[in-house]
Design a protein around this motif. Structure first.
Motif, PDB file in Angstrom:
ATOM      1  N   THR A  93       0.877  -1.261   0.017  1.00 25.89           N
ATOM      2  CA  THR A  93       0.210  -0.208  -0.296  1.00 25.89           C
ATOM      3  C   THR A  93       1.040   1.317  -0.254  1.00 25.89           C
ATOM      4  O   THR A  93       2.080   0.884   0.584  1.00 25.89           O
ATOM      5  N   TYR A  94       0.269   1.902  -0.608  1.00 21.16           N
ATOM      6  CA  TYR A  94       1.372   3.840  -1.306  1.00 21.16           C
ATOM      7  C   TYR A  94       1.320   4.595   0.292  1.00 21.16           C
ATOM      8  O   TYR A  94       0.366   4.835   1.843  1.00 21.16           O
ATOM      9  N   SER A  95       3.076   4.379   0.790  1.00 18.84           N
ATOM     10  CA  SER A  95       3.010   5.276   2.210  1.00 18.84           C
ATOM     11  C   SER A  95       3.624   6.066   1.810  1.00 18.84           C
ATOM     12  O   SER A  95       4.475   5.947   0.683  1.00 18.84           O
ATOM     13  N   GLU A  96       3.692   8.042   2.519  1.00 20.61           N
ATOM     14  CA  GLU A  96       4.573   9.010   1.975  1.00 20.61           C
ATOM     15  C   GLU A  96       5.746   8.787   3.286  1.00 20.61           C
ATOM     16  O   GLU A  96       6.654   9.890   3.329  1.00 20.61           O
ATOM     17  N   GLY A  97       5.989   7.632   3.761  1.00 17.81           N
ATOM     18  CA  GLY A  97       7.122   8.073   4.739  1.00 17.81           C
ATOM     19  C   GLY A  97       8.446   7.133   4.504  1.00 17.81           C
ATOM     20  O   GLY A  97       8.129   5.468   3.416  1.00 17.81           O
ATOM     21  N   VAL A  98       9.121   7.253   5.124  1.00 19.90           N
ATOM     22  CA  VAL A  98      10.802   6.696   5.000  1.00 19.90           C
ATOM     23  C   VAL A  98      10.988   6.294   6.219  1.00 19.90           C
ATOM     24  O   VAL A  98      11.391   7.402   6.653  1.00 19.90           O
ATOM     25  N   LYS A  99      11.758   5.420   6.291  1.00 17.65           N
ATOM     26  CA  LYS A  99      12.507   4.514   7.615  1.00 17.65           C
ATOM     27  C   LYS A  99      13.137   4.531   7.459  1.00 17.65           C
ATOM     28  O   LYS A  99      14.185   4.659   6.774  1.00 17.65           O
ATOM     29  N   TYR A 152      17.385  12.631   5.500  1.00 18.36           N
ATOM     30  CA  TYR A 152      16.524  11.663   6.414  1.00 18.36           C
ATOM     31  C   TYR A 152      17.696  10.901   7.197  1.00 18.36           C
ATOM     32  O   TYR A 152      17.329  10.949   8.506  1.00 18.36           O
ATOM     33  N   ILE A 153      19.242  11.520   6.813  1.00 11.50           N
ATOM     34  CA  ILE A 153      19.673  10.846   8.085  1.00 11.50           C
ATOM     35  C   ILE A 153      20.274  11.683   9.062  1.00 11.50           C
ATOM     36  O   ILE A 153      19.977  11.226  10.478  1.00 11.50           O
ATOM     37  N   GLY A 180      18.494  12.792  13.474  1.00  9.06           N
ATOM     38  CA  GLY A 180      20.076  12.546  14.316  1.00  9.06           C
ATOM     39  C   GLY A 180      21.777  12.468  13.795  1.00  9.06           C
ATOM     40  O   GLY A 180      21.810  12.692  15.045  1.00  9.06           O
ATOM     41  N   GLY A 181      21.562  12.095  12.622  1.00 12.01           N
ATOM     42  CA  GLY A 181      22.394  11.228  12.214  1.00 12.01           C
ATOM     43  C   GLY A 181      23.285  10.040  12.755  1.00 12.01           C
ATOM     44  O   GLY A 181      22.161   8.685  13.409  1.00 12.01           O
ATOM     45  N   ILE A 185      16.029   3.783   5.099  1.00  8.80           N
ATOM     46  CA  ILE A 185      17.823   3.775   4.857  1.00  8.80           C
ATOM     47  C   ILE A 185      17.869   3.382   5.662  1.00  8.80           C
ATOM     48  O   ILE A 185      17.609   3.256   7.127  1.00  8.80           O
ATOM     49  N   VAL A 186      19.386   1.989   5.667  1.00 10.79           N
ATOM     50  CA  VAL A 186      20.180   1.201   6.454  1.00 10.79           C
ATOM     51  C   VAL A 186      21.341   1.329   6.910  1.00 10.79           C
ATOM     52  O   VAL A 186      22.125   2.094   5.825  1.00 10.79           O
ATOM     53  N   VAL A 187      21.741   1.841   8.117  1.00 10.30           N
ATOM     54  CA  VAL A 187      22.657   2.530   8.116  1.00 10.30           C
ATOM     55  C   VAL A 187      23.502   1.579   9.245  1.00 10.30           C
ATOM     56  O   VAL A 187      23.418   0.886  10.227  1.00 10.30           O
ATOM     57  N   PRO A 188      24.837   0.541   8.563  1.00  5.77           N
ATOM     58  CA  PRO A 188      25.266  -0.759   8.885  1.00  5.77           C
ATOM     59  C   PRO A 188      26.295   0.054   9.771  1.00  5.77           C
ATOM     60  O   PRO A 188      26.734   1.222  10.300  1.00  5.77           O
ATOM     61  N   GLU A 189      26.602  -0.947  10.899  1.00  5.75           N
ATOM     62  CA  GLU A 189      27.711  -1.389  12.012  1.00  5.75           C
ATOM     63  C   GLU A 189      29.434  -0.827  11.619  1.00  5.75           C
ATOM     64  O   GLU A 189      29.645  -1.707  10.748  1.00  5.75           O
ATOM     65  N   LYS A 190      30.322  -0.200  12.384  1.00  2.00           N
ATOM     66  CA  LYS A 190      31.738   0.266  12.075  1.00  2.00           C
ATOM     67  C   LYS A 190      32.202  -1.340  11.614  1.00  2.00           C
ATOM     68  O   LYS A 190      31.982  -1.718  12.862  1.00  2.00           O
TER      69      LYS A 190
END
Length: 807
Positions: free
Chosen positions: A698-704, A726-727, A731-732, A772-777
Motif C-alpha cells: 500500500t502506498y506510504s509517504e514515509g521513509v524509514k 533523512y539521516i 539525529g545522524g 534507509i539502513v546505516v550499518p555498523e563499522k
C-alpha cells in the motif's frame, strides 16, 4: 515386747515407703508420700513408670490427688520430673537405658566397648575377620537367667524381695569386704560364693528375723541386679593390655576387645591362665569350623589370656572355597586343612594337589595324590596350589545343522552316525542327505574332515555309517544353504517401490499387490529389464539385458496378462504423460481480490494473476510490487556441494547454508509493474512457480531510517530531499555508524548503496516507502606504541640509506 513391736512397725513403714516410691501410682494410699525424701533413683523409676504406661505428668495428676497426695507434694514431684527431663542428654539417656534394662531383664551392666579397625595386614589369615567385625563382639546376654554357678564378688548387686504377708524390696550391693547389709538382718558374707549358695544363706538369715518367712507365709526372692566389673589381662593380642570387663564375659569377648591374636599370634593354642596355672587351652578353629563354643568359658578376676606365637602356618591358593593362611597342629593332615578351607570349589582339579615345600637351603615341589590326602602332614611354610580342571571333555560329541535337536551329546564307544541322528530326533525335512561332514580331532590335536553319504548311512550300510570318535563335530547341511537369495525390484508409479524377495511362480499381480497397488498416475506402459544368461560370449550382441515392454490395465491391480517374474527382474511402471495436480500461488496486499490462485498454464505470469485478482486498488504502490519465492532444498544442496576452496577451519559455507535454511527461507524478485503494463514481454513479467507470493504494498509517504542512527524513525517523504536529509532528520549516525556504507531498500525489494569516487560520494535516490539502513563499522585493531616505534625506525633507516646513496 514393746521394743519388738516398735521395731516391726518401723520396718513395715520403711518397706511400705520403699514400695510406694518404686510403684507410686499402683499404691492405693499416697498420703504418706513425702516427695522431699525421694531419692534421685526414685524419681527416675517414677519417670520410667510413667513412660511404660504412656502417661504424662499432667495426665497422672488427677489420679495422684484422688489417692491422697497433696497438691503441694505433686507440684514438687512435677518440678523434679521436669528437671530430670531437662538434664544432661547423655546422662539421661544412660540412666533411662539402665532403668529400662532393669525393668526388662532385672539386671544392668556398665557398657564396655573398643573401636575396631579393619585388619588389612592379616586379612588372609583364617579367623582374623572374627575380631575386627564390630557387630560380632561376644558380649554377655543380660536377658539370660543368672548362671547358678556364678561367683559373687565386690561390685555385684543383689535384688532382695520379700512378698506375702510381709513385703520388702531392696537393691543391695556387695561391698569391698564381700558382704551385703540387709536392714534388721545385718551383714552377710557372700563373696566367693555361687549365686545358688548365697541365696540359701540369705534366706536362712532373713528367716531368723522374719517369722512369716520361716513359717512359709512370706517368700524370699533373690536375683542378680548390677553386675560387677572384673579386670583381666590379654598378652600377645593386637591391642594387648589390662581390660575391665563384665563378670559374665567370656574368653572370646576378651579376645575381641584385644583385637584377636597379633601378627604372629596363634589361633590354635591360646592359653587361659588362672591362679598362675594354665587353666584351658583354646582353639578358635573349633568355633570357626564347627561352631563349637566349648572353649568360650567365663572369665574370673585377674585371669590372663596369653596368645603365644604360632608354630605351623601354611598357605592354600587356587580353587578352594576359602583360600588363605591357616595354622596347623602337629597331628593334622591335608584333609583337615582342606576342611578348614571349606573344601574344593566346583572348578578344582581334585586328583592331585601341588605343594611348594621349604628345605634348609631352597624350595622343592611335591605332588599330593588324592589317596594321600588323609596321610600327608603339612609342614610349616608349605604353599598348596589347587589348580583348575582342564577345559576339555572326556566324552563329548556334537551334531549341528538340519536336525531337530542340534546340541552336544555324550559319546560312548561304538556310537555311529545313525545313533547320534536318532538321539537328535532325526533329520529335518530340508536336510541334504547326499553329504554330511565330520570335523575330527586327530591324536596330535590337529583336525581333519571326513565326508559321508548320509542317505546310505541311514539305510544301514556300515561302510557309510561309520563309528564316531570323541570330540567329533557332525554337520548336516540344509538344501536351503545352497539356494541363492533372489530379489526383484519394482519402481515407478506404485505406492511402495523398492527391492523385494523373489519366490517361485511370482507374478506381476502378486508383486503389485505386495507393494500396495498402483498410484493414480500409473500409465499402461510397463517395462521389465531381465538378466541375460549365456554360456558363450557373442561379440555381435551388445545387449546387457533383455528389455520387455508391454501394456497393462492401469486402473486395476489385477492384470489379465499375469506376467511371470524371474529372479533379479527390474519392473518399472511408467507415469502418465500428463498428470499434474493443480498448484497455486498467492496474491496479497493492494489488489481487489487477494487470495490463492491456481496456475492455469505452465507459462502463467505476474500480469495474468494480478489481472485475475481484479487488478490494483487505488491505494496500491506500483513501485512496491515484489515476488517472494521459497528457497528450494535442491538450491541449498547445490550450495553445499560447491567447493569454495576454503581452509579447514573456515565456516563461511556452513554459515551461508544456515542463513538460507533458518533465516531467509525466501528469495525476493522485484517487479516493475509500470513497465509490465506497457510491455507484456518485459523481463519483470516473470513466469510464476508453485508457492510464489505476489505482494503489492500500500502506498506510504514515509521513509524509514534504521540501523546505527541516534533515533530509529519514519520521516515523511519530501520531494527533492536527498539521502543526507533523512539521516540528519533522525539525529545522524551514532558512534558505531558507517555512513559511507549506508544503503537504501526500495519497496519492490531492490537495493542501492552509497558510492564513492576519490573525495566524492554519491548517495542513492530516496523514494516513498523506502528504507534507509546505516550499518555498523567493522572493528579495527589499532596499532600499538611499539608498532609505531618499529615503523618509525624502519623509515629512519630507509631515509639514512637514501641520503647515503646520493652523497
Amino acid at each position: 515386747m514393746k521394743k519388738i513391736r516398735y521395731v516391726l512397725t518401723l520396718i513395715f513403714i520403711i518397706v511400705s515407703f520403699s514400695i510406694n516410691a518404686q510403684n507410686i501410682f499402683k499404691s492405693k494410699d499416697l498420703s504418706t508420700i513425702n516427695v522431699d525424701n525421694l531419692s534421685q533413683d526414685d524419681i527416675v523409676k517414677i519417670d520410667a513408670q510413667l513412660k511404660s504406661n504412656n502417661m504424662t505428668v499432667d495426665q497422672a495428676e488427677p489420679m495422684a490427688i484422688s489417692k491422697g497426695m497433696s497438691q503441694n507434694d505433686f507440684n514438687k514431684l512435677r518440678t523434679r520430673l521436669n528437671n530430670l527431663s531437662n538434664g544432661s542428654i547423655n546422662n539421661a539417656n544412660n540412666t533411662n537405658q539402665e532403668v529400662e534394662n532393669k525393668n526388662k531383664f532385672g539386671r544392668n551392666q556398665e557398657k564396655i566397648s573398643n573401636n575396631k579397625v579393619k585388619d588389612s595386614l592379616n586379612s588372609l589369615i583364617f579367623g582374623s575377620e572374627l575380631f575386627d567385625n564390630p557387630t560380632l563382639n561376644f558380649e554377655p546376654d543380660l536377658k539370660l537367667a543368672t548362671p547358678m554357678n556364678y561367683i559373687l564378688g565386690p561390685g555385684d548387686e543383689l535384688q532382695v524381695s520379700i512378698y506375702g504377708v510381709q513385703e520388702y524390696n531392696a537393691s543391695i550391693a556387695v561391698n569391698v569386704e564381700g558382704k551385703i547389709t540387709i536392714q534388721n538382718v545385718g551383714q552377710i558374707a557372700v563373696s566367693g560364693m555361687s549365686i545358688e549358695a548365697a541365696t540359701q544363706k540369705i534366706k536362712s538369715a532373713i528367716a531368723r528375723v522374719y517369722s512369716t518367712v520361716q513359717s512359709g507365709q512370706s517368700q524370699v526372692s533373690i536375683s542378680l541386679g548390677q553386675i560387677r566389673t572384673i579386670k583381666i589381662t590379654v598378652v600377645g593380642g593386637k591391642q594387648p593390655g589390662n581390660y575391665s570387663i563384665s563378670s559374665l564375659a567370656t574368653v572370646y569377648n576378651a579376645l575381641h576387645l584385644a583385637g584377636g591374636p597379633g601378627k604372629n599370634g596363634s589361633y590354635r593354642n591360646i592359653e587361659l591362665i588362672r591362679n598362675n596355672k594354665i587353666y584351658k587351652n583354646i582353639d578358635i578353629y573349633r568355633f570357626l569350623v564347627k561352631g563349637d563354643q566349648s572353649d568360650n568359658i567365663s572369665l574370673k578376676e585377674n585371669d590372663v589370656i596369653r596368645i603365644p606365637a604360632y608354630s605351623h602356618r601354611v598357605i592354600v591358593e587356587g580353587e578352594v572355597k576359602r583360600p588363605g593362611i591357616f595354622e596347623m597342629k602337629n597331628n593334622e593332615t591335608f584333609s583337615d586343612l582342606l576342611n578348614f578351607a571349606s573344601g574344593f570349589n566346583e572348578f578344582a582339579y581334585t586328583a592331585a594337589v601341588n605343594v611348594i615345600q621349604k628345605t634348609g637351603k631352597e624350595f622343592k615341589v611335591h605332588d599330593i595324590n588324592e589317596n594321600d590326602f588323609n596321610t600327608y602332614m603339612p609342614q610349616s611354610g608349605d604353599v598348596f596350589r589347587v589348580t583348575k580342571i582342564l577345559n576339555r571333555f572326556e566324552n563329548r560329541i556334537k551334531i549341528e545343522g538340519a536336525v531337530f535337536r542340534p546340541d552336544y551329546y555324550s559319546f560312548t564307544e561304538g556310537m555311529r552316525i545313525s545313533d547320534l541322528i536318532a538321539r537328535a530326533e532325526g533329520l529335518k525335512e530340508d536336510a541334504y542327505t547326499k553329504r554330511a561332514r565330520i570335523i575330527r580331532l586327530k591324536p596330535d590335536l590337529t583336525t581333519e574332515i571326513v565326508n559321508i553319504d548320509l542317505s546310505t548311512a541311514l539305510t544301514g550300510n556300515l561302510d557309510s555309517d561309520i563309528e564316531l570318535k570323541r570330540e567329533d563335530i557332525i554337520t548336516v547341511y540344509s538344501v536351503l544353504d545352497f539356494k541363492e537369495d533372489y530379489k526383484v525390484t519394482i519402481d515407478g508409479e506404485v505406492k511402495n517401490p523398492g527391492v523385494y524377495d523373489y519366490f517361485e511362480n511370482l507374478t506381476l499381480n502378486d508383486l503389485i499387490v505386495q507393494v500396495g497397488g498402483l498410484t493414480g498416475s500409473a500409465s499402461k506402459r510397463v517395462e521389465i529389464a531381465r538378466m541375460v544368461k549365456s554360456d558363450a560370449i557373442k561379440d555381435s550382441d551388445l545387449n546387457r539385458i533383455e528389455l520387455l515392454q508391454f501394456e497393462m490395465t492401469s486402473d486395476s491391480n489385477e492384470q489379465v496378462n499375469n506376467f511371470i517374474i524371474k529372479p533379479f527382474d527390474v519392473i518399472n511402471i511408467r507415469r502418465l504423460a500428463v498428470y499434474e495436480k493443480p498448484q497455486m500461488v498467492t496474491v496479497s496486499g493492494a489488489v481487489i481480490y487477494p487470495g490463492k490462485y491456481v496456475l492455469a498454464n505452465k507459462k502463467e505470469t505476474v500480469y495474468n494473476i494480478v489481472t485475475r485478482a481484479g487488478g490494483l486498488t487505488s491505494v496500491a504502490n506500483i513501485e512496491g510490487m515484489k515476488i517472494k519465492r521459497p528457497i528450494k532444498q535442491e538450491q541449498i544442496d547445490k550450495i553445499k556441494s560447491i567447493d569454495l576452496n576454503l581452509s579447514q577451519n573456515d565456516t563461511l559455507s556452513e554459515k551461508l547454508t544456515k542463513k538460507l535454511e533458518e533465516d531467509l527461507k525466501f528469495s525476493t524478485i522485484p517487479v516493475n509493474w509500470e513497465k509490465i503494463v506497457k510491455d507484456k514481454n518485459h523481463f519483470s513479467n516473470v513466469t510464476l512457480f508453485p508457492g510464489d507470493e505476489i505482494i503489492i504494498s500500500t502506498y506510504s509517504e514515509g521513509v524509514k531510517v534504521t540501523g546505527n542512527v541516534l533515533l530509529t524513525s519514519e520521516i515523511p517523504y519530501q520531494r527533492g530531499k536527498g539521502f543526507k536529509y533523512y539521516i540528519n532528520a533522525v539525529g545522524g549516525v551514532d558512534s558505531k555508524g558507517w555512513k559511507k556504507k549506508a544503503y537504501i531498500i526500495y519497496p519492490n525489494g531492490n537495493a542501492s548503496v552509497t558510492k564513492s569516487f576519490l573525495f566524492f560520494r554519491t548517495y542513492p535516490k530516496v523514494t516513498p516507502d523506502s528504507q534507509i539502513v546505516v550499518p555498523e563499522k567493522p572493528e579495527t585493531k589499532k596499532m600499538s606504541t611499539g608498532e609505531w616505534v618499529g615503523i618509525g625506525s624502519v623509515l629512519t633507516s630507509l631515509a639514512l640509506l637514501i641520503v647515503t646513496a646520493f652523497k
